[in-house]
Write a protein that holds these residues in place. Sequence first.
Motif, PDB file in Angstrom:
ATOM      1  N   ILE A   1       0.837  -1.204   0.000  1.00 55.06           N
ATOM      2  CA  ILE A   1       0.000   0.000   0.000  1.00 55.06           C
ATOM      3  C   ILE A   1       0.873   1.257   0.000  1.00 55.06           C
ATOM      4  N   THR A   2       1.915   1.250   0.833  1.00 53.14           N
ATOM      5  CA  THR A   2       2.809   2.409   0.896  1.00 53.14           C
ATOM      6  C   THR A   2       3.493   2.646  -0.445  1.00 53.14           C
ATOM      7  N   ALA A   3       3.988   1.575  -1.052  1.00 58.62           N
ATOM      8  CA  ALA A   3       4.702   1.705  -2.330  1.00 58.62           C
ATOM      9  C   ALA A   3       3.769   2.187  -3.437  1.00 58.62           C
ATOM     10  N   ILE A   4       2.614   1.547  -3.561  1.00 57.79           N
ATOM     11  CA  ILE A   4       1.674   1.931  -4.616  1.00 57.79           C
ATOM     12  C   ILE A   4       1.201   3.372  -4.409  1.00 57.79           C
ATOM     13  N   GLY A   5       1.035   3.754  -3.142  1.00 56.40           N
ATOM     14  CA  GLY A   5       0.635   5.125  -2.833  1.00 56.40           C
ATOM     15  C   GLY A   5       1.640   6.161  -3.300  1.00 56.40           C
ATOM     16  N   LYS A   6       2.866   5.744  -3.460  1.00 54.86           N
ATOM     17  CA  LYS A   6       3.925   6.634  -3.948  1.00 54.86           C
ATOM     18  C   LYS A   6       4.212   6.426  -5.437  1.00 54.86           C
ATOM     19  N   GLY A   7       3.322   5.676  -6.092  1.00 55.82           N
ATOM     20  CA  GLY A   7       3.466   5.457  -7.525  1.00 55.82           C
ATOM     21  C   GLY A   7       4.542   4.456  -7.901  1.00 55.82           C
ATOM     22  N   ILE A   8       4.929   3.603  -6.953  1.00 55.89           N
ATOM     23  CA  ILE A   8       5.968   2.599  -7.189  1.00 55.89           C
ATOM     24  C   ILE A   8       5.302   1.254  -7.489  1.00 55.89           C
ATOM     25  N   HIS A   9       5.609   0.679  -8.636  1.00 58.92           N
ATOM     26  CA  HIS A   9       5.063  -0.632  -8.996  1.00 58.92           C
ATOM     27  C   HIS A   9       5.512  -1.669  -7.969  1.00 58.92           C
ATOM     28  N   THR A  10       4.620  -2.614  -7.644  1.00 61.56           N
ATOM     29  CA  THR A  10       4.929  -3.551  -6.563  1.00 61.56           C
ATOM     30  C   THR A  10       4.671  -5.000  -6.949  1.00 61.56           C
ATOM     31  N   LEU A  11       5.686  -5.819  -6.692  1.00 61.15           N
ATOM     32  CA  LEU A  11       5.584  -7.278  -6.805  1.00 61.15           C
ATOM     33  C   LEU A  11       5.647  -7.813  -5.387  1.00 61.15           C
ATOM     34  N   THR A  12       4.501  -8.247  -4.868  1.00 63.21           N
ATOM     35  CA  THR A  12       4.495  -8.730  -3.490  1.00 63.21           C
ATOM     36  C   THR A  12       4.812 -10.221  -3.457  1.00 63.21           C
ATOM     37  N   GLU A  13       5.488 -10.623  -2.402  1.00 64.75           N
ATOM     38  CA  GLU A  13       5.783 -12.043  -2.226  1.00 64.75           C
ATOM     39  C   GLU A  13       4.526 -12.771  -1.772  1.00 64.75           C
ATOM     40  N   LYS A  14       4.549 -14.109  -1.939  1.00 67.33           N
ATOM     41  CA  LYS A  14       3.451 -14.909  -1.403  1.00 67.33           C
ATOM     42  C   LYS A  14       3.781 -15.255   0.058  1.00 67.33           C
ATOM     43  N   PRO A  15       2.771 -15.475   0.902  1.00 63.55           N
ATOM     44  CA  PRO A  15       1.360 -15.189   0.640  1.00 63.55           C
ATOM     45  C   PRO A  15       1.105 -13.687   0.641  1.00 63.55           C
ATOM     46  N   ALA A  16      -0.040 -13.291   0.095  1.00 64.63           N
ATOM     47  CA  ALA A  16      -0.360 -11.863   0.003  1.00 64.63           C
ATOM     48  C   ALA A  16      -0.437 -11.209   1.376  1.00 64.63           C
ATOM     49  N   GLY A  17      -0.721 -11.989   2.387  1.00 66.74           N
ATOM     50  CA  GLY A  17      -0.811 -11.511   3.762  1.00 66.74           C
ATOM     51  C   GLY A  17      -1.179 -12.686   4.632  1.00 66.74           C
ATOM     52  N   VAL A  18      -1.598 -12.391   5.851  1.00 66.27           N
ATOM     53  CA  VAL A  18      -1.951 -13.462   6.785  1.00 66.27           C
ATOM     54  C   VAL A  18      -3.460 -13.569   6.969  1.00 66.27           C
ATOM     55  N   TYR A  19      -4.146 -12.439   6.979  1.00 66.86           N
ATOM     56  CA  TYR A  19      -5.602 -12.477   7.166  1.00 66.86           C
ATOM     57  C   TYR A  19      -6.260 -11.622   6.084  1.00 66.86           C
ATOM     58  N   THR A  20      -7.473 -12.007   5.720  1.00 67.74           N
ATOM     59  CA  THR A  20      -8.107 -11.431   4.532  1.00 67.74           C
ATOM     60  C   THR A  20      -8.405  -9.948   4.676  1.00 67.74           C
ATOM     61  N   LYS A  21      -8.638  -9.473   5.905  1.00 65.00           N
ATOM     62  CA  LYS A  21      -8.964  -8.055   6.081  1.00 65.00           C
ATOM     63  C   LYS A  21      -7.837  -7.177   5.552  1.00 65.00           C
ATOM     64  N   GLN A  22      -6.580  -7.520   5.913  1.00 64.09           N
ATOM     65  CA  GLN A  22      -5.454  -6.699   5.457  1.00 64.09           C
ATOM     66  C   GLN A  22      -5.221  -6.868   3.958  1.00 64.09           C
ATOM     67  N   VAL A  23      -5.456  -8.078   3.441  1.00 65.72           N
ATOM     68  CA  VAL A  23      -5.255  -8.311   2.015  1.00 65.72           C
ATOM     69  C   VAL A  23      -6.325  -7.581   1.195  1.00 65.72           C
ATOM     70  N   GLN A  24      -7.564  -7.574   1.701  1.00 63.46           N
ATOM     71  CA  GLN A  24      -8.626  -6.863   0.992  1.00 63.46           C
ATOM     72  C   GLN A  24      -8.339  -5.364   0.946  1.00 63.46           C
ATOM     73  N   GLU A  25      -7.821  -4.823   2.041  1.00 62.79           N
ATOM     74  CA  GLU A  25      -7.452  -3.401   2.058  1.00 62.79           C
ATOM     75  C   GLU A  25      -6.380  -3.122   1.000  1.00 62.79           C
ATOM     76  N   MET A  26      -5.410  -4.019   0.898  1.00 61.13           N
ATOM     77  CA  MET A  26      -4.359  -3.880  -0.111  1.00 61.13           C
ATOM     78  C   MET A  26      -4.948  -3.945  -1.516  1.00 61.13           C
ATOM     79  N   ASN A  27      -5.822  -4.923  -1.747  1.00 60.51           N
ATOM     80  CA  ASN A  27      -6.436  -5.069  -3.068  1.00 60.51           C
ATOM     81  C   ASN A  27      -7.264  -3.849  -3.452  1.00 60.51           C
ATOM     82  N   ASP A  28      -8.033  -3.335  -2.484  1.00 57.73           N
ATOM     83  CA  ASP A  28      -8.874  -2.162  -2.756  1.00 57.73           C
ATOM     84  C   ASP A  28      -8.007  -0.947  -3.084  1.00 57.73           C
ATOM     85  N   PHE A  29      -6.910  -0.796  -2.353  1.00 56.48           N
ATOM     86  CA  PHE A  29      -6.023   0.346  -2.591  1.00 56.48           C
ATOM     87  C   PHE A  29      -5.379   0.231  -3.968  1.00 56.48           C
TER      88      PHE A  29
END
Length: 390
Positions: free
Chosen positions: A87-115
């Motif tokens: 989220i921080t990187a994308i917010g600064k216009g930086i392309h992001t390749l995240t490692e797996k897993p996307a996160g640990v719990y769906t709430k944080q991953v959904q926030e990332m996806n929405d952003f």
Amino acid sequence: MSEKNVRLGIIGLGAQGGMYAGVIAEGKVAGMSLGAIADTDPAKQDVAAEKFPGVPFYDDYVAMLDSGDVDAVVTTVPHFLHPEMTITAIGKGIHTLTEKPAGVYTKQVQEMNDFAAAHPETTFAIMFNQRTNPVYTDLKALIDSGELGALRHTSWIITSWWRPQGYYDQSEWRATWGGEGGGVLVNQAPHQLDLWQWLAGSPKKVFAKLAFGFQRDIATEDEVNAVVDFGEGVTGHFMTSTNDIIGTDRLEMLFDQGKVIVDKSNKVTIYRLSKPERELSDSMTMQDVAKLFRGEMDASEVYTVEEKEYESVWGKQHIDVLTNFAAHVNDGTPLIADGAEGINGVRLASGMQLSAWTGREIDLVDYPAEEYLAELNKRIEEEGKFPTRS
């Protein structure tokens, strides 16, 4: 051939981050160069200076994002940090390749996806490198062709993740609820959870039995047995563990008009029925069946068998994903794995954990994200080593 160049920043110079930095520095990733490295461990600065001389080093990843040295980043850090850093990187216009897993719990991953969805001009991808494995790309193409008909059942036993106690003793965060968010499901098996859903579709419900600290002195799961429901009568089974020194890697997929078996991710056996199974059931007499079972009937009248063996592509897969990521940023080439797809594996893994904790079947469509987070935080509090999550 594009002459454009993506300057990639590595967040976390551990084993994975070091491997990525190495292949990029060696020129193995077309369209990409090593822009900078960030790590909070001061000792890593000396490592970086020795292995990657002249590459800027930062002890704060945000400073790296703001430096102008990088166009994109990869998040090779503990699982909990993937969403907030993305989220921080994308917010600064930086392309992001995240490692797996996307996160640990769906709430944080959904926030990332929405952003990420709100910033479509910035690339968001995930390191599902197994999606480049010819074993599974060929299988995906076969399934999508419809040749084998509709799926009926699928089972994946993936116990070739043996880890000795010493593995867990290496770091305080390993196999903890607060540091890692789980055991084999969040560390070793995310690739299979992704591939399984990529091939078969996303399950709608899951019921699971997990063993926590069964054969290892850890808090989290080291053995998993789960039954999933894909809807319309289609079911599946997933088993994984880190305590089987022999290990098995076997995927079975049964369809209306055939069956596929993948052994050790390199040998594929494809059975093609001469007719859909229900038609064979309706048309064959019991005498025909007896002849088939006794070997008196040529089995090719009922099905054909094709066997394929694939050579190992270990090491090449990560390079393929990095190259694809660069090509997407540079030229708009379609991504191997859009970052938004990472939530599917997280939901399934956490659904298995929640099922084991509560003893009930978990709905993965109307997923109880807040209940899972509350149960996770209970376990984090009991450990008393890490902060709870929100």
